[in-house]
Design a protein around this motif. Structure first.
Motif, mmCIF file in Angstrom:
data_model
loop_
_atom_site.group_PDB
_atom_site.id
_atom_site.type_symbol
_atom_site.label_atom_id
_atom_site.label_comp_id
_atom_site.label_asym_id
_atom_site.label_seq_id
_atom_site.Cartn_x
_atom_site.Cartn_y
_atom_site.Cartn_z
ATOM 1 N N GLN A 5 -5.602 2.227 -4.362
ATOM 2 C CA GLN A 5 -5.512 0.774 -4.501
ATOM 3 C C GLN A 5 -4.067 0.342 -4.747
ATOM 4 O O GLN A 5 -3.250 1.114 -5.250
ATOM 5 C CB GLN A 5 -6.397 0.295 -5.658
ATOM 6 N N TYR B 23 -7.775 6.137 -6.177
ATOM 7 C CA TYR B 23 -8.581 5.355 -5.239
ATOM 8 C C TYR B 23 -7.752 4.652 -4.167
ATOM 9 O O TYR B 23 -8.296 3.881 -3.383
ATOM 10 C CB TYR B 23 -9.431 4.335 -6.001
ATOM 11 N N LYS C 81 -3.956 -5.265 -6.873
ATOM 12 C CA LYS C 81 -5.414 -5.265 -7.018
ATOM 13 C C LYS C 81 -5.834 -4.578 -8.314
ATOM 14 O O LYS C 81 -6.766 -5.021 -8.997
ATOM 15 C CB LYS C 81 -6.061 -4.572 -5.815
ATOM 16 N N THR C 82 -5.135 -3.502 -8.676
ATOM 17 C CA THR C 82 -5.450 -2.769 -9.903
ATOM 18 C C THR C 82 -5.308 -3.667 -11.127
ATOM 19 O O THR C 82 -6.196 -3.729 -11.987
ATOM 20 C CB THR C 82 -4.526 -1.549 -10.038
ATOM 21 N N LYS D 173 0.810 -1.217 0.000
ATOM 22 C CA LYS D 173 0.000 0.000 0.000
ATOM 23 C C LYS D 173 0.842 1.265 0.000
ATOM 24 O O LYS D 173 0.328 2.360 -0.223
ATOM 25 C CB LYS D 173 -0.929 0.000 1.219
ATOM 26 N N PRO E 261 -13.711 3.636 -1.097
ATOM 27 C CA PRO E 261 -14.046 2.280 -1.568
ATOM 28 C C PRO E 261 -15.355 2.224 -2.350
ATOM 29 O O PRO E 261 -15.457 1.494 -3.346
ATOM 30 C CB PRO E 261 -14.142 1.468 -0.264
ATOM 31 N N GLU F 148 -4.559 3.511 -8.941
ATOM 32 C CA GLU F 148 -3.724 3.496 -7.733
ATOM 33 C C GLU F 148 -3.744 4.835 -7.019
ATOM 34 O O GLU F 148 -3.905 4.906 -5.792
ATOM 35 C CB GLU F 148 -2.273 3.133 -8.102
#
Length: 708
Positions: free
Chosen positions: A383, A381, A387-388, A265, A544, A378
């Motif tokens: 992310q 949001y 995950k992206t 993160k 989210p 990224e």
């Protein structure tokens, strides 16, 4: 005597019939064997070519998934990453003319095999800097990297720090500078991508023409459709591979992962970007092996040996008289082209020119959007890269594939002609960009970073961001404004470093480090809270939910824009004179690559760089990669540039439709029951129209599996 004569006649006739039956049986048997060998050979080639399309699509999409990883690893801005991305198109353009002209005369399967080797060599070269650059160094306070020396984050007096520790730290920095001063390792990534472009060049033109030459005529379109379908699967696996590698730390296998204080993160996190390139390189090598064992020519199907519709390559390898006639025709065509007749006829076609302009501008919009979509998700949001890439690979790419299929299905089911194809293409673009407009309302607010997006007193800074980093609460600390080592205070605000947060003590090490007595944390919102932990704070609670809305609209937009791809390309094919078709498609592909594929990632990257709030610093001085973007500015720049280009392309599409309406009859909107198609103009329908279904279906749209 008469009976004997009749018997002899009967016996002779039986023998004759028997011999004829045997000969016909033998010819049928040989034809059957030839057909089987032909079908077997072309199917082996089809399987091998499908695997190559999968390999090249996988490596191309994997590059898109590692854009942010490469940017952080080499400390370069987005504009430079755009140059690296565009180098693939440059490599492709370097030899496309040579391959297209000489490739048909040489051993096509082996040229494709050689291209696969070059492509794999380029993929391996991209990964090589990882093994020469040393370990990844990120900006971290010494106590978070398991240092044996206990230091206070807020160095009120430099004498508190043992001199030996400072000297050792400075020596390491100087050594690193000497090592990095003469090297720009990102150049190897650029050269590797250039090689990938060179190696990919022969796959599409030589592979498709080989199938078209030796496949049974009615199966050619089906085979090419299979190749394109497999090519759509490649990007799905490419982004999923990018998701997997982004979870792993860049130096996995070389360092103790428990000692790494940053997490996926963190904006400084770099995944194992190089690992995916090694995997893609191995796949490219394996994909090229079968082509070295395939023949130069396959037996021609019986139905195509005497066919007048055989391809140009099959005409080339016939008897001498035909070869001479073809040579004379070729010289005549070249002479005509030298006089400018072909160019004059081509650029005198308003439909072609307007559609070419619309395509160039739309591809600028789509290429820029796709290249920086992972970065946008990224930064906007909050992310992770993993995950992206997972979301793009599993949701967006299938939507594109389904959209392409739907466009072709609609064309077939409703028997749509030239005018109808223009309407469908325009409608999909209009509604696609209209949906894109709604994404402006689906963004997240800026993260609260003290001194950058909010002041230490809770109000937004008005002027100089750099000066705002210092406040009364950290005035007694010896802090550097160039460090980026974010911590999250108990008040929910992110601080650029523990020193700038005024922290006096720390406990623990690595990811478990906790800072105490942070004077700036205590003065903001909650005077009682004065501790902080490693890493930035999460974005607001609304983010989210906004990300979920973004995904839904993004998938629908991808599908809607893809529906118009096939009708638009069919429109292009049907509005060109048959003898100019190859030349026109060559000009179209060249224009898309030169005017969209190369510049779009560069100027999109330059525009995105203008939204950066905080740049990283290289160890030897100079600006590194961006650490923090202005979320609102990024949203307006990224979506705004995409939308402006898309709107301009729509105006050109409207002009195409207007010209077609002016020159076409009402029957051109749909296909007549007899199967005859409409034309672009009433005066030259027979001339401007393609009468062969096979030609339309077998013409490949260059790189359509990765453009959207």
């Amino acid at each position: 005597m008469e009976i004997s004569s009749k018997e002899n006649t009967h016996f002779f006739s039986n023998n004759t019939i028997l011999s004829v039956d045997r000969s016909s049986f033998k010819s049928e048997s040989s034809a059957s064997k030839e057909k089987q060998s032909c079908c077997g050979g072309i199917k082996i080639f089809l399987g091998a070519l499908s695997f190559v399309y999968f390999a090249k699509a996988l490596s191309g999409s994997y590059l898109k998934s590692t854009i942010t990883q490469i940017e952080r690893r080499f400390d370069i801005p987005s504009s430079l990453v755009g140059v690296i991305d565009g180098s693939f198109e440059i490599g492709n353009l370097l030899i496309i003319i040579l391959v297209s002209y000489f490739g048909a005369k040489l051993h096509r399967p082996r040229i494709i095999g050689a291209g696969c080797l070059i492509m794999s060599a380029g993929t391996f070269l991209i990964a090589m800097p990882q093994f020469f650059m040393g370990r990844y160094r990120y900006e971290r306070f010494p106590s978070t990297i398991n240092s044996s020396v206990s230091l206070s984050p807020c160095l009120q007096d430099k004498s508190q720090t043992p001199l030996s520790a400072l000297e050792k730290s400075q020596e390491k920095i100087n050594a690193g500078c000497e090592k990095e001063a003469g090297s720009s390792m990102w150049i190897y990534v650029l050269l590797g991508n250039l090689l990938r472009g060179i190696g990919e060049t022969p796959i599409q033109p030589l592979g498709i023409t080989y199938i078209d030459d030796y496949a049974v005529e009615e199966n050619a379109a089906l085979y090419i459709g299979c190749v394109q379908t497999v090519a759509i699967i490649g990007p799905i696996f490419g982004f999923l591979l990018g998701s997997l590698c982004a979870k792993l730390y860049v130096d996995v296998g070389f360092v103790d992962l428990d000692s790494v204080p940053i997490t996926p993160k963190d904006v400084q996190w770099v995944g194992a970007w190089w690992l995916g390139y090694l995997i893609a390189g191995v796949i490219s090598v394996l994909a090229g092996i079968p082509f070295w064992f395939l023949p130069k020519h396959l037996p021609k199907p019986e139905s195509r040996k005497d066919s007048s519709t055989s391809s140009e390559q099959s005409k080339f390898i016939t008897e001498e008289s035909k070869d001479q006639r073809a040579s004379r025709r070729q010289r005549a065509k070249l002479a005509e082209m030298a006089k400018g007749k072909s160019l004059e006829n081509l650029f005198g076609n308003p439909v072609y020119i307007l559609y070419l302009c619309a395509s160039i501008i739309q591809f600028n919009s789509l290429i820029g959007m796709v290249t920086y979509k992972p970065k946008y998700i990224e930064q906007q949001y909050g992310q992770t890269s993993s995950k992206t890439n997972f979301v793009i690979g599993l949701i967006n790419i299938p939507a594109v594939a389904f959209g392409m299929f739907s466009g072709g299905l609609i064309m077939k089911k409703f028997r749509i002609g030239v005018l109808g194809a223009a309407k469908l293409s325009l409608g999909s673009s209009f509604f696609g960009y209209l949906l894109l407009l709604s994404l402006f309302a689906m963004g997240c607010e800026n993260s609260e970073v003290a001194g950058l997006t909010v002041s230490y007193h809770g109000t937004k800074p008005m002027a100089d961001y750099e000066q705002a980093l210092f406040s009364e609460c950290n005035s007694g600390c010896s802090c550097s404004r160039n460090d980026w080592d974010p911590i999250c205070g108990e008040n929910g605000v992110t601080y650029v470093s523990a020193c700038l947060a005024g922290c006096q003590a720390s406990n623990g090490s690595g990811k478990n480090t906790v800072f105490f007595n942070c004077s700036c944390v205590g003065t903001f919102k909650s005077p009682q809270s004065s501790s902080a932990v490693v890493g930035p704070c999460q974005k607001g609670n609304e983010c989210p939910r906004m990300f979920l809305y973004f995904l839904v609209i993004s998938v629908i937009t991808s599908y809607t824009l893809s529906v118009g791809g096939t009708p638009g390309y069919i429109l292009l094919l049907r509005c060109i004179k048959p003898h100019l078709k190859s030349f026109a498609l060559g000009i179209y592909t060249l224009a898309i690559r030169v005017l969209a594929g190369i510049p779009a990632p560069v100027y999109f990257g330059v525009a995105i760089d203008t939204t950066c709030l905080r740049w990283g610093s290289k160890r030897c001085g100079g600006r590194g990669a961006c650490r923090l973007y202005d979320s609102t500015a990024l949203r307006y720049v990224y979506l705004g540039l995409t939308l402006v280009l898309g709107t301009v392309s729509i105006f050109f599409s409207v002009a195409v439709l207007w010209v077609l309406r002016k020159r076409s009859s009402p029957q051109d909107e749909t296909l007549p029951a007899s199967g005859e198609r409409g034309a672009c103009g009433t005066k030259s329908r027979k001339e401007n129209f393609v009468n062969s279904d096979r030609l339309i279906q077998s013409t490949y749209w260059p790189e359509k599996e990765t453009r959207l």
